[in-house]
Write an enzyme that holds these catalytic residues in place. Structure first.
Site, PDB file in Angstrom:
ATOM      1  N   GLY A  58       0.848  -1.193   0.000  1.00 29.09           N
ATOM      2  CA  GLY A  58       0.000   0.000   0.000  1.00 29.09           C
ATOM      3  C   GLY A  58       0.878   1.235   0.000  1.00 29.09           C
ATOM      4  O   GLY A  58       2.059   1.155   0.355  1.00 29.09           O
ATOM      5  N   CYS A  85       5.185  -6.215   1.646  1.00 24.18           N
ATOM      6  CA  CYS A  85       5.552  -4.797   1.628  1.00 24.18           C
ATOM      7  C   CYS A  85       4.871  -4.046   2.784  1.00 24.18           C
ATOM      8  O   CYS A  85       5.208  -4.264   3.931  1.00 24.18           O
ATOM      9  CB  CYS A  85       5.243  -4.189   0.256  1.00 24.18           C
ATOM     10  SG  CYS A  85       6.011  -2.581   0.034  1.00 24.18           S
ATOM     11  N   TYR A  86       3.873  -3.210   2.509  1.00 26.84           N
ATOM     12  CA  TYR A  86       3.177  -2.523   3.600  1.00 26.84           C
ATOM     13  C   TYR A  86       2.618  -3.551   4.592  1.00 26.84           C
ATOM     14  O   TYR A  86       2.689  -3.367   5.817  1.00 26.84           O
ATOM     15  CB  TYR A  86       2.042  -1.658   3.022  1.00 26.84           C
ATOM     16  CG  TYR A  86       1.111  -1.080   4.059  1.00 26.84           C
ATOM     17  CD1 TYR A  86       1.409   0.112   4.711  1.00 26.84           C
ATOM     18  CD2 TYR A  86      -0.082  -1.744   4.394  1.00 26.84           C
ATOM     19  CE1 TYR A  86       0.551   0.627   5.670  1.00 26.84           C
ATOM     20  CE2 TYR A  86      -0.943  -1.238   5.350  1.00 26.84           C
ATOM     21  CZ  TYR A  86      -0.624  -0.052   5.995  1.00 26.84           C
ATOM     22  OH  TYR A  86      -1.467   0.455   6.932  1.00 26.84           O
ATOM     23  N   HIS A 171       7.910  -7.904  -3.582  1.00 28.01           N
ATOM     24  CA  HIS A 171       6.632  -8.222  -4.220  1.00 28.01           C
ATOM     25  C   HIS A 171       6.730  -9.515  -5.039  1.00 28.01           C
ATOM     26  O   HIS A 171       7.138  -9.488  -6.202  1.00 28.01           O
ATOM     27  CB  HIS A 171       6.226  -7.081  -5.159  1.00 28.01           C
ATOM     28  CG  HIS A 171       5.787  -5.862  -4.438  1.00 28.01           C
ATOM     29  ND1 HIS A 171       4.489  -5.661  -4.024  1.00 28.01           N
ATOM     30  CD2 HIS A 171       6.480  -4.770  -4.008  1.00 28.01           C
ATOM     31  CE1 HIS A 171       4.397  -4.505  -3.401  1.00 28.01           C
ATOM     32  NE2 HIS A 171       5.596  -3.942  -3.371  1.00 28.01           N
ATOM     33  N   GLU A 173       4.401 -11.111  -6.338  1.00 27.32           N
ATOM     34  CA  GLU A 173       3.352 -11.158  -7.367  1.00 27.32           C
ATOM     35  C   GLU A 173       3.796 -10.551  -8.696  1.00 27.32           C
ATOM     36  O   GLU A 173       3.167 -10.735  -9.721  1.00 27.32           O
ATOM     37  CB  GLU A 173       2.084 -10.451  -6.860  1.00 27.32           C
ATOM     38  CG  GLU A 173       2.168  -8.936  -6.680  1.00 27.32           C
ATOM     39  CD  GLU A 173       2.766  -8.499  -5.340  1.00 27.32           C
ATOM     40  OE1 GLU A 173       3.512  -9.280  -4.722  1.00 27.32           O
ATOM     41  OE2 GLU A 173       2.511  -7.356  -4.919  1.00 27.32           O
ATOM     42  N   ASP A 228     -17.932 -13.177 -22.322  1.00 25.54           N
ATOM     43  CA  ASP A 228     -18.576 -13.298 -21.006  1.00 25.54           C
ATOM     44  C   ASP A 228     -20.081 -13.533 -21.127  1.00 25.54           C
ATOM     45  O   ASP A 228     -20.626 -14.467 -20.532  1.00 25.54           O
ATOM     46  CB  ASP A 228     -18.345 -12.035 -20.165  1.00 25.54           C
ATOM     47  CG  ASP A 228     -16.890 -11.629 -20.118  1.00 25.54           C
ATOM     48  OD1 ASP A 228     -16.043 -12.513 -20.337  1.00 25.54           O
ATOM     49  OD2 ASP A 228     -16.607 -10.447 -19.883  1.00 25.54           O
ATOM     50  N   LYS A 366     -11.349 -13.051 -16.670  1.00 24.52           N
ATOM     51  CA  LYS A 366     -11.637 -13.298 -18.081  1.00 24.52           C
ATOM     52  C   LYS A 366     -10.978 -14.576 -18.611  1.00 24.52           C
ATOM     53  O   LYS A 366     -11.599 -15.338 -19.345  1.00 24.52           O
ATOM     54  CB  LYS A 366     -11.117 -12.108 -18.892  1.00 24.52           C
ATOM     55  CG  LYS A 366     -11.522 -12.119 -20.328  1.00 24.52           C
ATOM     56  CD  LYS A 366     -12.726 -11.284 -20.460  1.00 24.52           C
ATOM     57  CE  LYS A 366     -13.113 -10.876 -21.808  1.00 24.52           C
ATOM     58  NZ  LYS A 366     -14.248  -9.957 -21.719  1.00 24.52           N
TER      59      LYS A 366
END
Ligand code: XMP
Length: 511
Positions: A58, A85-86, A171, A173, A228, A366
């Site tokens: 964050g 992180c945060y 991070h 990710e 979708d 998606k």
């Protein structure tokens, strides 16, 4: 109830990516914004059997934004917790560690040194490159915890507290981090949620859910020819047979040839929609309207009204919609989420509709929907090549007010982009390729005369799920041909520009 991991979003840019990575590891996850406080986070317990909690990064410092209550709640649940992180600094702070200004800020690739090859750092080697972005750092570990790694700017780059609480400064990710996916895999092995999520396996469950809700009644499905809404309607058709009536509304804002393409695509996949021609109604309602959100709201309202009228005529009590997870999050359709855009298929629909809305795909990204389409044996053209077209169509690709003249310009330019990209055969790996009519005007020379005309923006992006997108590095020759054709074939256009902004910071669409 779904079993999975709750990712608490403290406003970090990458919180969505965390949730995506977990899904890639076949683990269900939901994103909960910290903005609504602990109460809104607790709401998620109604939908999710929480087997692990991740606290995201964050922008704030742990001394400015106080989310201590949320972090305490996470730790006290006794399930595995991972702070990133945060989130890492927050865990350290509430556990009694010292968080303060880092000896040096670390931004971008940073070497992390493993001190203790504990479970989550398994197979990371002695040193690895990780992506970081922080000014503060954990300077002293919380009492009773163990330091797992350090980096030049983070004396405690990773720590472990008890058996199930971990904090890491980097991070995992982000793709640039080495062993990022490995770290999630290691951490997930502590939860009982790993490997339980397979979107394709859920087909029968979704069909049953629709059947149980609709019972002997009828449902309409709003279809656009996109992945979708087609998948949602096909699932409903399996559940309801002829009691499902697909409806295609021609709002007059489609790209050139799109209505024909959409209908033929729907037919190929077993859906025979009722077609409602309403272009005049939409264009009239949009007269004089300039703001993107207002355009979306007007289109959404009209769309809802038409569907409602049809449902009444057909005596249908339900509406099936192809809303997917990013739509739900970006539309702020649940507590704590920011409204990024009012996607017309969620936030844009009026609240007092006379039917119940069923969104069978509201938990899916998606690419997961494409996977379901593949499992349902729907046409490759649909799940592999179909570009997403926003519900409001060209209304969000014309900056400012929509007029018939502007629609014609953007349609022609868009057709050229489509033709050139497809004839170069590069579209298989592209997410979207389209033209936008900007509100700017620019000077040019045409036939030895000064011309002052429109600026067309060409937008071509690659993406996996539209949450992030890269600008496509398409061959220069293709871009040149697009520019030559647009300025040559459209007398009122003097300039063509290529949008080179990724998402974030830009969005894919211009409005
Ligand atoms: P953005 O522009 O937010 O778009 O990066 C992400 C994806 O969503 C599509 N999009 C929309 N789809 N209604 C829709 O049904 C909308 O209002 C809308 N706005 C954007 C966009 O085309 C991209 O694929």
């Amino acid at each position: 109830m779904r079993v999975g991991v709750l990712v608490i979003d403290f406003g970090g840019q990458y919180a969505h990516l965390i949730s995506r990575r977990l899904r890639e590891l076949r683990t269900f996850s939901l994103l909960a914004s910290a903005e609504g406080g602990l109460d809104s986070i607790k709401e998620f317990e109604k939908n999710l059997n929480i087997k692990g909690i991740i606290l995201s990064g964050g922008p704030a410092s742990v001394w400015e934004a106080s989310h201590d209550e949320i972090a305490k709640w996470a730790i006290n649940r006794g399930v595995p917790v991972l702070g990133i992180c945060y989130g890492h600094q927050l865990l350290a702070k509430i556990l009694g560690g010292r968080v303060g200004k880092a000896p040096r800020g670390e931004f971008g690739p940073t070497t992390v040194e493993v001190i203790n090859e504990n479970l989550i750092l398994k197979n990371h080697g002695k040193r690895f490159r990780a992506w970081m972005s922080h000014n503060d750092a954990v300077l002293e570990k919380p009492p009773g915890s163990m330091i797992l790694a350090k980096s030049p700017g983070s004396p405690v780059a990773a720590f472990k507290y008890r058996d199930e609480v971990f904090g890491i400064q980097w991070h995992p990710e982000v793709h640039h981090t080495e062993h990022g996916i490995k770290l999630f895999e290691n951490w997930l092995s502590l939860t009982n949620a790993k490997g339980l999520w397979n979107p394709g396996d859920l087909i029968n469950e979704i069909v049953k859910m629709i059947r149980d809700l609709v019972r002997e009644s009828k449902a309409i499905a709003a279809v656009s020819g996109g992945v979708d809404s087609t998948v949602a309607a096909v699932l409903a058709k399996i559940a309801l047979g002829d009691r499902l009536i697909p409806i295609f509304i021609d709002h007059g804002l489609h790209p050139e040839g799109e209505v024909k393409r959409a209908i033929s695509m729907l037919n190929k996949n077993g859906l025979e929609p009722l077609i409602i021609e309403a272009s005049g109604t939409f264009l009239d309602a949009l007269k004089g309207i300039k703001g993107p959100e207002e355009k979306r709201r007007i289109i959404g309202r009209l769309y809802g009204k038409i569907l409602e009228d049809e449902a009444l005529k057909l005596n249908a009590k339900f509406l099936i919609q192809g809303t997917i997870y990013p739509d739900v999050i970006e539309s702020g359709a649940r507590p704590g989420a920011d409204i990024i855009k009012t996607h017309h298929n969620v936030g844009g629909l009026p609240r007092d509709l006379k039917f119940r809305v069923i969104e069978p795909l509201r938990w899916f990204y998606k690419d997961e929907v494409r996977e379901i389409a593949k499992m349902l044996n729907l046409s490759e053209e649909l799940w592999k090549f179909k570009q997403p077209i926003p519900g409001p169509g060209l209304a969000v690709r014309i900056e400012g007010e929509i007029t018939r003249e502007k629609l014609e310009i953007v349609r022609k330019a868009d057709k050229i982009v489509r033709e050139e990209v497809e004839s170069a055969n590069i579209h298989g790996k592209l997410w979207q390729y389209f033209a936008v009519l900007s509100a700017s005007k620019a000077t040019g020379v045409k036939g030895d005369r000064r011309a002052y005309g429109h600026v067309i923006v060409v937008r071509i992006v690659e993406s996996r799920d539209a949450m992030t997108a890269n600008v496509a590095r398409i061959p220069w020759g293709v871009l040149e041909r697009i520019a030559t054709r647009i300025t040559g074939e459209l007398s009122s256009v003097t300039r063509v520009v290529y949008d080179i902004t990724p998402k974030p910071p830009a969005t894919i669409e211009w409005e």
